[in-house]
Design an enzyme around this catalytic site. Structure first.
Site, PDB file in Angstrom:
ATOM      1  N   LEU A 106       0.824  -1.377  -0.134  1.00 15.61           N
ATOM      2  CA  LEU A 106      -0.581  -0.212  -0.726  1.00 15.61           C
ATOM      3  C   LEU A 106       1.345   1.048  -0.131  1.00 15.61           C
ATOM      4  O   LEU A 106       1.714   1.143   0.814  1.00 15.61           O
ATOM      5  CB  LEU A 106      -0.623   0.105   1.281  1.00 15.61           C
ATOM      6  CG  LEU A 106      -1.960   1.553   1.495  1.00 15.61           C
ATOM      7  CD1 LEU A 106      -2.646   1.479   0.019  1.00 15.61           C
ATOM      8  CD2 LEU A 106      -2.561   0.828   2.622  1.00 15.61           C
ATOM      9  N   ILE A 137       4.361  -1.225   3.195  1.00 17.13           N
ATOM     10  CA  ILE A 137       4.187   0.452   2.804  1.00 17.13           C
ATOM     11  C   ILE A 137       5.143   1.044   1.822  1.00 17.13           C
ATOM     12  O   ILE A 137       6.511   0.725   1.899  1.00 17.13           O
ATOM     13  CB  ILE A 137       4.661   0.790   3.927  1.00 17.13           C
ATOM     14  CG1 ILE A 137       3.402   0.437   4.974  1.00 17.13           C
ATOM     15  CG2 ILE A 137       4.136   2.936   4.087  1.00 17.13           C
ATOM     16  CD1 ILE A 137       1.718   0.138   4.702  1.00 17.13           C
ATOM     17  N   LYS A 138       4.300   1.014   0.599  1.00 21.46           N
ATOM     18  CA  LYS A 138       5.370   1.678  -0.598  1.00 21.46           C
ATOM     19  C   LYS A 138       5.844   3.256  -0.288  1.00 21.46           C
ATOM     20  O   LYS A 138       5.071   4.092   0.308  1.00 21.46           O
ATOM     21  CB  LYS A 138       4.628   1.659  -1.477  1.00 21.46           C
ATOM     22  CG  LYS A 138       4.403   0.330  -2.222  1.00 21.46           C
ATOM     23  CD  LYS A 138       4.009  -0.099  -3.676  1.00 21.46           C
ATOM     24  CE  LYS A 138       4.131   0.520  -4.913  1.00 21.46           C
ATOM     25  NZ  LYS A 138       3.699   0.211  -6.422  1.00 21.46           N
ATOM     26  N   VAL A 139       7.258   3.462  -0.731  1.00 22.26           N
ATOM     27  CA  VAL A 139       7.189   4.450  -0.582  1.00 22.26           C
ATOM     28  C   VAL A 139       8.398   5.257  -1.569  1.00 22.26           C
ATOM     29  O   VAL A 139       9.438   3.682  -2.165  1.00 22.26           O
ATOM     30  CB  VAL A 139       8.602   4.406   0.553  1.00 22.26           C
ATOM     31  CG1 VAL A 139       9.169   6.231   1.074  1.00 22.26           C
ATOM     32  CG2 VAL A 139       7.562   4.292   1.905  1.00 22.26           C
TER      33      VAL A 139
END
Length: 429
Positions: A106, A137-139
């Site tokens: 996400l 978590i996509k960064v």
């Protein structure tokens, strides 16, 4: 034994770059997991298509419409529920692989791509809100995203580092991961409970480089078309092998640290003259992930080739990169431009999504309804046909490219179903 299972035996996990509520609720994700799928990724563009382009979310939007929440919060509630459901489907994979696979990704808001502290705070919030060990978590790998990645890894938060194009990016991303693990270890954290992937985008490199090669137009330039994305990825994999070896890494590995696997993203071909399995066929190797959109996944399941290809012809690949430089095409400049364009490519769908949510909420609050047909004498025939189609699972079988809907012989059928995904493919272009 499916092709996805065969890839698993070679050390590569296939993740699906797609999510939609009905896809999870109706069991389509379960079927792919049984076939060997090992993860799911999402992004604002995928959610924009799912929420704005279907009525899957209308009931949830009705419940949320009276809450007076801004569109961003409504989106968050919808996305978190989808991610939780997908994570629950993939939890057996996570457990069976002892946390190596079974992840759902996400993304933080694209508006935070150049805001380190904002990224950290939103990543913490999303990780806690989803409340599943198998969420990433996509960064983005922007200058501001790098310190956020190190901080999040140091806190034990799984991170999918996205929008990577260059070896320079890879060096700082892998350093952020390793430094984050060292911080986590120093603070008494369990290194075995945090995972990360470094997502290299492939086809976008070829799209941009191919345009420059066409402008040059010489035979030498034309020979390089459709090759630089793969060559760049193969060099990244060599850098990965160098990075995750030696005393510093072995010390962390002994403490339970996981490799930050390289993930291949943007793997659908954008040039119709190239094979639709060009990228998945040529980037198969151990300790890697390949995330495929539905059309590319279906193509690979149908006619992809399973073989170790990631370390073949390395001298040829290096020579291609050298020839590119000889043509005065600066790959570093290309990848820098792609990073900025990539942030914008995610920001625009996110903005469109916010507008779509506002419009849908307004429609639902005004008791807007879809038109209903009144078919008279034809109603019985139509109802009977629809019932028969449902019993025979016709629609889902078509989406699976199942030629037996029409006839036993697949010739002239399975290779004619590209129209099923034409909206997605054209939007990417």
């Amino acid at each position: 034994m499916t092709k996805l299972h065969e890839l698993t035996e070679l050390g590569q996990a296939i993740w699906l770059d797609y999510i939609r509520r009905s896809f999870v609720e109706q069991g389509d994700l379960d079927e792919l997991v049984a076939e060997g799928l090992r993860g799911v990724t999402s992004n604002p563009s995928i959610f924009e298509k799912a929420i704005a382009g279907s009525n899957d979310y209308d009931d949830a939007l009705r419940r949320l419409s009276g809450s007076e929440q801004p569109p961003a919060k409504i989106y968050e509630a919808l996305a978190i529920q989808d991610i939780q459901m997908a994570a629950d489907v993939l939890r057996p994979v996570y457990d069976e692989t002892d946390g190596d696979d079974g992840y759902v990704s996400l993304e933080v808001s694209p508006d935070l791509a150049h805001d380190t502290q904002g990224t950290v705070e939103e990543a913490r919030h999303l990780f806690a809100a989803v409340d599943r060990p198998n969420v990433m978590i996509k960064v983005p790998a922007t200058a501001e995203g790098i310190p956020a990645i190190e901080t999040l890894i140091g806190e034990g938060i799984n991170v999918n580092v996205t929008l990577m194009f260059s070896l320079d990016q890879y060096d700082v991303v892998s350093e952020a991961y390793i430094s984050g693990l060292e911080t986590l270890d120093a603070n008494g954290g369990d290194l075995s409970e945090v995972a990360s992937v470094a997502s290299f985008f492939i086809s976008r490199v070829d799209v941009k480089v191919d345009r420059k090669l066409d402008e040059i137009g010489t035979p030498a330039a034309q020979e390089l078309k459709g090759t630089i994305g793969i060559a760049n990825a193969k060099m990244a994999y060599q850098r990965f092998k160098e990075t995750f070896s030696g005393e510093r890494w072995e010390r962390l590995a002994d403490r339970g640290a996981r490799l930050q696997r390289v993930l291949w993203a943007s793997t659908s071909t954008k040039d119709s003259t190239y094979s639709d399995t060009l990228y998945p066929d040529n980037l198969i190797g151990p300790h890697t992930v390949n995330t495929l959109p539905p059309s590319t996944l279906n193509a690979f399941r149908d006619h992809g080739t399973v073989a170790l290809t990631l370390e073949t012809e390395l001298l040829v690949e290096r020579a291609r990169l050298e020839k590119l430089a000889d043509l005065d095409i600066d790959l570093d400049q290309v990848t820098d431009e792609l990073l900025e364009e990539g942030v914008d490519k995610f920001a625009r769908p996110f903005s469109d999504l916010m507008e779509s949510i506002e419009e849908k909420v307004a429609e639902l609050e005004s008791e807007w309804t879809r038109m209903e047909p009144i078919l008279g004498d034809y109603q019985r025939a139509v109802t009977g046909a629809l019932t028969e189609m449902a019993q025979d699972d016709v629609v889902d079988r078509i989406w699976r490219h199942d030629h037996t809907v029409w006839k036993a012989d697949p010739e002239e059928i399975t290779n004619r179903l590209g129209w099923l995904h034409i909206a997605d493919v054209m939007k990417e272009n």
